[in-house]
Motif scaffolding. Sequence first.
Motif, PDB file in Angstrom:
ATOM      1  N   HIS A  38      -4.502  -5.181  -5.617  1.00 41.35           N
ATOM      2  CA  HIS A  38      -5.191  -5.785  -6.810  1.00 41.35           C
ATOM      3  C   HIS A  38      -4.749  -5.655  -8.124  1.00 41.35           C
ATOM      4  O   HIS A  38      -4.212  -4.393  -8.145  1.00 41.35           O
ATOM      5  CB  HIS A  38      -6.868  -5.790  -7.019  1.00 41.35           C
ATOM      6  CG  HIS A  38      -7.539  -6.419  -5.712  1.00 41.35           C
ATOM      7  ND1 HIS A  38      -8.072  -6.021  -4.882  1.00 41.35           N
ATOM      8  CD2 HIS A  38      -8.288  -7.849  -5.802  1.00 41.35           C
ATOM      9  CE1 HIS A  38      -8.696  -6.721  -3.873  1.00 41.35           C
ATOM     10  NE2 HIS A  38      -8.822  -7.933  -4.608  1.00 41.35           N
ATOM     11  N   LYS A  40      -5.794  -5.450 -11.848  1.00 37.03           N
ATOM     12  CA  LYS A  40      -6.995  -5.200 -12.703  1.00 37.03           C
ATOM     13  C   LYS A  40      -6.801  -5.392 -14.248  1.00 37.03           C
ATOM     14  O   LYS A  40      -5.790  -4.637 -14.612  1.00 37.03           O
ATOM     15  CB  LYS A  40      -7.604  -3.661 -12.443  1.00 37.03           C
ATOM     16  CG  LYS A  40      -9.159  -3.818 -13.167  1.00 37.03           C
ATOM     17  CD  LYS A  40      -9.488  -2.301 -12.714  1.00 37.03           C
ATOM     18  CE  LYS A  40     -11.009  -2.156 -13.311  1.00 37.03           C
ATOM     19  NZ  LYS A  40     -11.474  -0.830 -12.809  1.00 37.03           N
ATOM     20  N   ALA A 118     -12.328 -13.023  -2.733  1.00 34.52           N
ATOM     21  CA  ALA A 118     -12.203 -11.559  -3.272  1.00 34.52           C
ATOM     22  C   ALA A 118     -11.445 -11.108  -1.949  1.00 34.52           C
ATOM     23  O   ALA A 118     -10.405 -10.387  -2.003  1.00 34.52           O
ATOM     24  CB  ALA A 118     -13.586 -10.667  -3.669  1.00 34.52           C
ATOM     25  N   TYR A 121      -8.319 -11.724  -1.490  1.00 34.77           N
ATOM     26  CA  TYR A 121      -7.240 -11.414  -2.565  1.00 34.77           C
ATOM     27  C   TYR A 121      -6.975 -12.828  -3.390  1.00 34.77           C
ATOM     28  O   TYR A 121      -5.893 -12.834  -3.962  1.00 34.77           O
ATOM     29  CB  TYR A 121      -5.841 -10.661  -2.199  1.00 34.77           C
ATOM     30  CG  TYR A 121      -6.202  -9.402  -1.621  1.00 34.77           C
ATOM     31  CD1 TYR A 121      -6.396  -8.545  -2.333  1.00 34.77           C
ATOM     32  CD2 TYR A 121      -6.118  -9.129  -0.320  1.00 34.77           C
ATOM     33  CE1 TYR A 121      -6.768  -6.982  -1.794  1.00 34.77           C
ATOM     34  CE2 TYR A 121      -6.605  -7.884   0.505  1.00 34.77           C
ATOM     35  CZ  TYR A 121      -6.623  -6.774  -0.188  1.00 34.77           C
ATOM     36  OH  TYR A 121      -6.998  -5.748   0.407  1.00 34.77           O
ATOM     37  N   VAL A 123      -8.891 -13.724  -5.865  1.00 33.70           N
ATOM     38  CA  VAL A 123      -9.331 -13.508  -7.112  1.00 33.70           C
ATOM     39  C   VAL A 123      -9.213 -12.223  -7.390  1.00 33.70           C
ATOM     40  O   VAL A 123      -8.885 -11.068  -6.591  1.00 33.70           O
ATOM     41  CB  VAL A 123     -11.033 -13.579  -7.313  1.00 33.70           C
ATOM     42  CG1 VAL A 123     -11.273 -15.133  -7.069  1.00 33.70           C
ATOM     43  CG2 VAL A 123     -11.859 -12.928  -6.371  1.00 33.70           C
ATOM     44  N   GLN A 124      -8.913 -11.714  -8.687  1.00 37.42           N
ATOM     45  CA  GLN A 124      -8.800 -10.415  -9.385  1.00 37.42           C
ATOM     46  C   GLN A 124      -9.873  -9.506  -9.791  1.00 37.42           C
ATOM     47  O   GLN A 124     -10.946 -10.006 -10.408  1.00 37.42           O
ATOM     48  CB  GLN A 124      -7.653 -10.485 -10.278  1.00 37.42           C
ATOM     49  CG  GLN A 124      -6.299 -11.139  -9.798  1.00 37.42           C
ATOM     50  CD  GLN A 124      -5.322 -11.295 -11.049  1.00 37.42           C
ATOM     51  OE1 GLN A 124      -5.635 -11.883 -11.922  1.00 37.42           O
ATOM     52  NE2 GLN A 124      -4.312 -11.107 -10.640  1.00 37.42           N
ATOM     53  N   PRO A 125      -9.914  -8.248  -9.515  1.00 37.07           N
ATOM     54  CA  PRO A 125     -10.891  -7.364 -10.007  1.00 37.07           C
ATOM     55  C   PRO A 125     -10.977  -7.322 -11.484  1.00 37.07           C
ATOM     56  O   PRO A 125     -10.043  -7.791 -12.345  1.00 37.07           O
ATOM     57  CB  PRO A 125     -10.403  -6.172  -9.486  1.00 37.07           C
ATOM     58  CG  PRO A 125      -9.690  -6.360  -8.223  1.00 37.07           C
ATOM     59  CD  PRO A 125      -8.821  -7.558  -8.839  1.00 37.07           C
ATOM     60  N   TYR A 145     -20.945  -8.051  -6.007  1.00 36.42           N
ATOM     61  CA  TYR A 145     -19.417  -8.474  -6.505  1.00 36.42           C
ATOM     62  C   TYR A 145     -18.420  -7.291  -6.144  1.00 36.42           C
ATOM     63  O   TYR A 145     -17.406  -7.117  -6.850  1.00 36.42           O
ATOM     64  CB  TYR A 145     -19.295  -8.844  -8.067  1.00 36.42           C
ATOM     65  CG  TYR A 145     -20.152 -10.149  -8.348  1.00 36.42           C
ATOM     66  CD1 TYR A 145     -19.720 -11.456  -8.191  1.00 36.42           C
ATOM     67  CD2 TYR A 145     -21.400  -9.841  -8.989  1.00 36.42           C
ATOM     68  CE1 TYR A 145     -20.550 -12.358  -8.369  1.00 36.42           C
ATOM     69  CE2 TYR A 145     -22.207 -11.075  -9.129  1.00 36.42           C
ATOM     70  CZ  TYR A 145     -21.603 -12.402  -9.069  1.00 36.42           C
ATOM     71  OH  TYR A 145     -22.393 -13.477  -9.166  1.00 36.42           O
ATOM     72  N   TYR A 154     -14.055  -2.079  -6.513  1.00 35.49           N
ATOM     73  CA  TYR A 154     -13.468  -3.126  -7.085  1.00 35.49           C
ATOM     74  C   TYR A 154     -14.579  -4.216  -7.552  1.00 35.49           C
ATOM     75  O   TYR A 154     -15.118  -4.380  -6.563  1.00 35.49           O
ATOM     76  CB  TYR A 154     -12.248  -3.700  -6.790  1.00 35.49           C
ATOM     77  CG  TYR A 154     -11.106  -3.027  -6.825  1.00 35.49           C
ATOM     78  CD1 TYR A 154     -10.063  -2.817  -7.699  1.00 35.49           C
ATOM     79  CD2 TYR A 154     -10.658  -2.189  -5.589  1.00 35.49           C
ATOM     80  CE1 TYR A 154      -8.878  -2.025  -7.694  1.00 35.49           C
ATOM     81  CE2 TYR A 154      -9.571  -1.314  -5.395  1.00 35.49           C
ATOM     82  CZ  TYR A 154      -8.858  -1.230  -6.436  1.00 35.49           C
ATOM     83  OH  TYR A 154      -7.722  -0.451  -6.526  1.00 35.49           O
ATOM     84  N   CYS A 156     -15.180  -8.002  -8.730  1.00 39.50           N
ATOM     85  CA  CYS A 156     -14.565  -9.305  -8.700  1.00 39.50           C
ATOM     86  C   CYS A 156     -15.446 -10.480  -9.378  1.00 39.50           C
ATOM     87  O   CYS A 156     -15.000 -11.558  -9.063  1.00 39.50           O
ATOM     88  CB  CYS A 156     -14.019  -9.739  -7.462  1.00 39.50           C
ATOM     89  SG  CYS A 156     -13.091  -8.369  -6.495  1.00 39.50           S
TER      90      CYS A 156
END
Length: 350
Positions: A38, A40, A118, A121, A123-125, A145, A154, A156
């Motif tokens: 990920h 961040k 999430a 992958y 969406v991003q943390p 989340y 993480y 998200c």
Amino acid sequence: MKRKVFAAAAAVAAHVLAITGVLVGFGITSGRERGAGHEKFTGVLERGATIRILENDTAIKQGYFGELIDAFNAKYAEYGIRATDANMDQFSDLENDGPFGYGPDVLYQANDRVMRYAGGYHVQPLPIEDLECYAQIDQKAWDAYKMTVDGEDYYCGVPVNVQGPLLYYRKSLIPTDWQTEWDGDGNGVPDMLESWSALYKFSQQRKAQGKFGYMKSLIDPYFSAGFLFSYGGYIFGGGNTDAGDVGLSKNGAEKGANVLRQLASAMDERCIDYTVTPLAYTQLAKGDFFATMTTPDVYTMFIDALVNEGGYTRAAAEGELGVADIPQLPASGDLTETDPERIPSKMMGG
């Protein structure tokens, strides 16, 4: 923007100011650190960025999405940062569209859908510890989340509003003699607002008169599963972590199912599918329904219906629409029992 960025929330109500903070915190960042597959966000503003925001249809129809965009753009004009409507369907599927580069920079969605994205992958943390709201939100809400990769947590999404169902009703449809006939405990509150047993009895009376009392699409698990939970049912065992232990029918859950069956008998065939859900606003406004159960974010839709369908002024509509906590249930699960012991309703939240 250089990368796709993401924000998510569990409900639409009361999020205009909150999501502005979300955008400030991570929707317009250029500094990033990578870890465990990920990227961040680290919180550095990306000047000149254009952020495409995907809201849900309710926010757009009610007009506050536009107010949010205008307020954000005014605040960040000096940085050349601009937010705009992504102009996509609210049910856009990042699982299929994301790998091809299609998708918003900021997404507003329910946490179950968000975490499905999430896990793939898409969406991003987010750096939740850096957000002003971090200490003000319960850890259980943050955990909705959370995903763990190689032993590291993480997050998200950002929970904007944690909500549960409410009972919406028409005040003028409460019988004028309620203080003598519908206030058994003498506490100054009509019984049909405090007890499912009384609401069931009232609904039966209205049905005999060609109208309806409580009406709801009982097929909707968000609002119906709580009747099972109230008597000991559950989704998964082990603190909702053991998918091998499905408990919707365990403990005393059959009592909740019996309550649903009895409530259905005071409705009509529309309760067996989603027919009631879109009709509830206008039918309450016309006086055909006395009450329904739904979430806080649609309050203004009832008000609009009372104005447009019921002929009320907006001020009068706000005075006419009643909102109450979910009534208590009979411990026996029998809505016909006289003077039953009551237990709290344990409804699903989001």
